[in-house]
Design a protein around this motif. Structure first.
Motif, mmCIF file in Angstrom:
data_model
loop_
_atom_site.group_PDB
_atom_site.id
_atom_site.type_symbol
_atom_site.label_atom_id
_atom_site.label_comp_id
_atom_site.label_asym_id
_atom_site.label_seq_id
_atom_site.Cartn_x
_atom_site.Cartn_y
_atom_site.Cartn_z
ATOM 1 N N VAL A 21 49.425 27.481 22.592
ATOM 2 C CA VAL A 21 49.387 26.587 23.757
ATOM 3 C C VAL A 21 48.849 27.324 24.976
ATOM 4 N N SER A 22 49.282 28.565 25.160
ATOM 5 C CA SER A 22 48.795 29.374 26.277
ATOM 6 C C SER A 22 47.287 29.587 26.184
ATOM 7 N N THR A 23 46.799 29.875 24.985
ATOM 8 C CA THR A 23 45.361 30.099 24.785
ATOM 9 C C THR A 23 44.553 28.857 25.141
ATOM 10 N N VAL A 24 44.959 27.710 24.599
ATOM 11 C CA VAL A 24 44.221 26.459 24.830
ATOM 12 C C VAL A 24 44.283 26.061 26.299
ATOM 13 N N THR A 25 45.474 26.154 26.889
ATOM 14 C CA THR A 25 45.644 25.757 28.292
ATOM 15 C C THR A 25 44.852 26.669 29.222
ATOM 16 N N ALA A 26 44.888 27.981 28.966
ATOM 17 C CA ALA A 26 44.148 28.924 29.807
ATOM 18 C C ALA A 26 42.646 28.683 29.685
ATOM 19 N N PHE A 27 42.176 28.379 28.489
ATOM 20 C CA PHE A 27 40.753 28.096 28.289
ATOM 21 C C PHE A 27 40.322 26.920 29.164
ATOM 22 N N ILE A 28 41.104 25.848 29.137
ATOM 23 C CA ILE A 28 40.779 24.660 29.940
ATOM 24 C C ILE A 28 40.860 24.979 31.429
ATOM 25 N N ALA A 29 41.920 25.694 31.829
ATOM 26 C CA ALA A 29 42.134 26.000 33.250
ATOM 27 C C ALA A 29 41.015 26.873 33.816
ATOM 28 N N VAL A 30 40.638 27.905 33.083
ATOM 29 C CA VAL A 30 39.606 28.822 33.580
ATOM 30 C C VAL A 30 38.246 28.137 33.587
ATOM 31 N N LYS A 31 37.951 27.355 32.551
ATOM 32 C CA LYS A 31 36.696 26.593 32.527
ATOM 33 C C LYS A 31 36.608 25.684 33.751
ATOM 34 N N TRP A 32 37.722 25.018 34.050
ATOM 35 C CA TRP A 32 37.748 24.148 35.227
ATOM 36 C C TRP A 32 37.541 24.954 36.504
ATOM 37 N N LEU A 33 38.216 26.090 36.619
ATOM 38 C CA LEU A 33 38.103 26.924 37.813
ATOM 39 C C LEU A 33 36.670 27.378 38.041
ATOM 40 N N LEU A 34 36.005 27.825 36.982
ATOM 41 C CA LEU A 34 34.644 28.329 37.120
ATOM 42 C C LEU A 34 33.682 27.230 37.581
ATOM 43 N N GLY A 35 33.946 25.994 37.166
ATOM 44 C CA GLY A 35 33.135 24.880 37.655
ATOM 45 C C GLY A 35 33.505 24.502 39.079
ATOM 46 N N TYR A 36 34.792 24.549 39.381
ATOM 47 C CA TYR A 36 35.274 24.147 40.712
ATOM 48 C C TYR A 36 34.716 25.037 41.813
ATOM 49 N N ILE A 37 34.709 26.354 41.582
ATOM 50 C CA ILE A 37 34.305 27.272 42.655
ATOM 51 C C ILE A 37 32.790 27.285 42.892
ATOM 52 N N GLN A 38 32.037 26.584 42.052
ATOM 53 C CA GLN A 38 30.599 26.494 42.300
ATOM 54 C C GLN A 38 30.313 25.737 43.596
ATOM 55 N N GLY A 39 31.206 24.809 43.940
ATOM 56 C CA GLY A 39 30.959 24.029 45.147
ATOM 57 C C GLY A 39 32.153 23.906 46.077
ATOM 58 N N HIS A 40 33.198 24.674 45.808
ATOM 59 C CA HIS A 40 34.397 24.574 46.638
ATOM 60 C C HIS A 40 34.944 25.960 46.979
ATOM 61 N N ARG A 41 35.693 26.009 48.087
ATOM 62 C CA ARG A 41 36.396 27.239 48.452
ATOM 63 C C ARG A 41 37.703 27.337 47.669
ATOM 64 N N PHE A 42 38.382 28.474 47.872
ATOM 65 C CA PHE A 42 39.686 28.691 47.245
ATOM 66 C C PHE A 42 40.826 28.160 48.117
ATOM 67 N N THR A 43 40.484 27.432 49.179
ATOM 68 C CA THR A 43 41.483 26.997 50.157
ATOM 69 C C THR A 43 42.644 26.237 49.528
ATOM 70 N N ILE A 44 42.343 25.376 48.571
ATOM 71 C CA ILE A 44 43.389 24.566 47.944
ATOM 72 C C ILE A 44 44.445 25.446 47.271
ATOM 73 N N PHE A 45 44.008 26.578 46.705
ATOM 74 C CA PHE A 45 44.953 27.482 46.050
ATOM 75 C C PHE A 45 45.797 28.226 47.084
ATOM 76 N N ALA A 46 45.177 28.571 48.215
ATOM 77 C CA ALA A 46 45.912 29.256 49.279
ATOM 78 C C ALA A 46 47.020 28.366 49.823
ATOM 79 N N ILE A 47 46.701 27.106 50.078
ATOM 80 C CA ILE A 47 47.696 26.160 50.592
ATOM 81 C C ILE A 47 48.812 25.954 49.570
ATOM 82 N N TYR A 48 48.420 25.827 48.309
ATOM 83 C CA TYR A 48 49.423 25.659 47.249
ATOM 84 C C TYR A 48 50.365 26.854 47.202
ATOM 85 N N ARG A 49 49.822 28.074 47.316
ATOM 86 C CA ARG A 49 50.658 29.275 47.290
ATOM 87 C C ARG A 49 51.678 29.259 48.427
ATOM 88 N N ILE A 50 51.219 28.901 49.616
ATOM 89 C CA ILE A 50 52.108 28.885 50.782
ATOM 90 C C ILE A 50 53.236 27.871 50.579
#
Length: 265
Positions: free
Chosen positions: A220-249
């Motif tokens: 489950v960890s392998t499959v979920t991480a694959f999907i999450a990282v694939k999504w992240l690599l596409g997301y950062i092509q046109g977006h900042r990391f701001t959403i993750f910073a706000i989520y962390r706070i």
């Protein structure tokens, strides 16, 4: 724990290990309701996330290894190697010093919050720089050190620390900084996981594990991480990391509130 818990923990590990939001904080919260996991369990489900990233970057890794005679690839490999060796040497020093990770929630929560504000600051600095995909030697050295910093201070997030160190030191292109951080993380995390797993087997601690549950969590960890990282690599092509910073706070603030109310120890 029943197998549903293994699925949930695999999902949490897979999503949070490489996104810049800290897997430690999320797993501590999960443990509060799902039960404490063994060191062997931690290592195995983390290995699933590492495997996922290895599969995602497989072509890139093969290109670097088989075409190492090309100057650009040789230079990149040299920087990856130096960053890894710095982490390995400093990691051994930290181990020899007998450093123990924090076991309470407050340090992790504060690291999440502080790291979130630091990410917002780093984004603003990077935006003022010209777009640059070059991995400088100073970036390679700093990323190697940053991996140890993230290991010493759980909650800072290895991916967040390494990506933003790279961006602050000149690799302002988010995709390039992320790729280098993740590629350095592959041998680093395999080596650390292999070392810790060997210790568990040598001590006999691994013999009492429920390997069926572990296997479920690993997959489950392998499959979920694959999907999450694939999504992240596409997301950062046109977006900042701001959403993750706000989520962390926000998440760090939630953990501090729960700790203050006595819900979390």
């Amino acid at each position: 724990m029943n197998y549903l818990n293994d699925v949930l923990l695999g999902v949490i590990e897979g999503i949070t290990e490489f996104l810049p939001i800290s897997s430690t904080g999320h797993l501590i919260l999960a443990e509060h309701w799902l039960g404490t996991r063994s060191d062997t369990y931690n290592i195995v489900i983390q290995a699933g996330a590492i495997l996922a990233v290895t599969l995602i970057y497989w072509r890139r890794l093969m290109e670097l290894l088989f075409n190492w005679r090309e100057p650009e690839n040789r230079d990149y490999l040299a920087k990856l190697t130096v960053a890894f060796l710095i982490t390995a040497v400093l990691g051994l020093i930290v181990k020899k010093m007998g450093f123990e990770l924090p076991t309470t929630i407050q340090p992790v929560a504060w690291a999440l919050v502080i790291g979130g504000f630091w990410m917002l600051f780093a984004e603003r600095v990077a935006d003022r720089q010209a777009d640059n995909s070059t991995i400088f030697w100073r970036v390679a050295i700093a990323v190697g050190i940053a991996q140890i910093v993230a290991g010493i201070f759980p909650g800072t997030s290895r991916s967040a620390t390494t990506i933003f160190v790279a961006m602050l030191l000149g690799t302002s292109n988010r995709a390039a900084a992320t790729e280098f951080a993740f590629l350095v993380g592959i041998p680093t995390m395999y080596a650390a996981s292999g070392y810790e797993l060997l210790k568990q087997f040598t001590s006999g601690s691994a013999q009492s594990e429920d390997w069926t549950g572990l296997g479920i969590a690993f997959v489950v960890s392998t499959v979920t991480a694959f999907i999450a990282v694939k999504w992240l690599l596409g997301y950062i092509q046109g977006h900042r990391f701001t959403i993750f910073a706000i989520y962390r706070i926000l998440f760090g603030g939630l953990l501090l509130t729960l700790a203050g109310l006595g819900v979390l120890g």
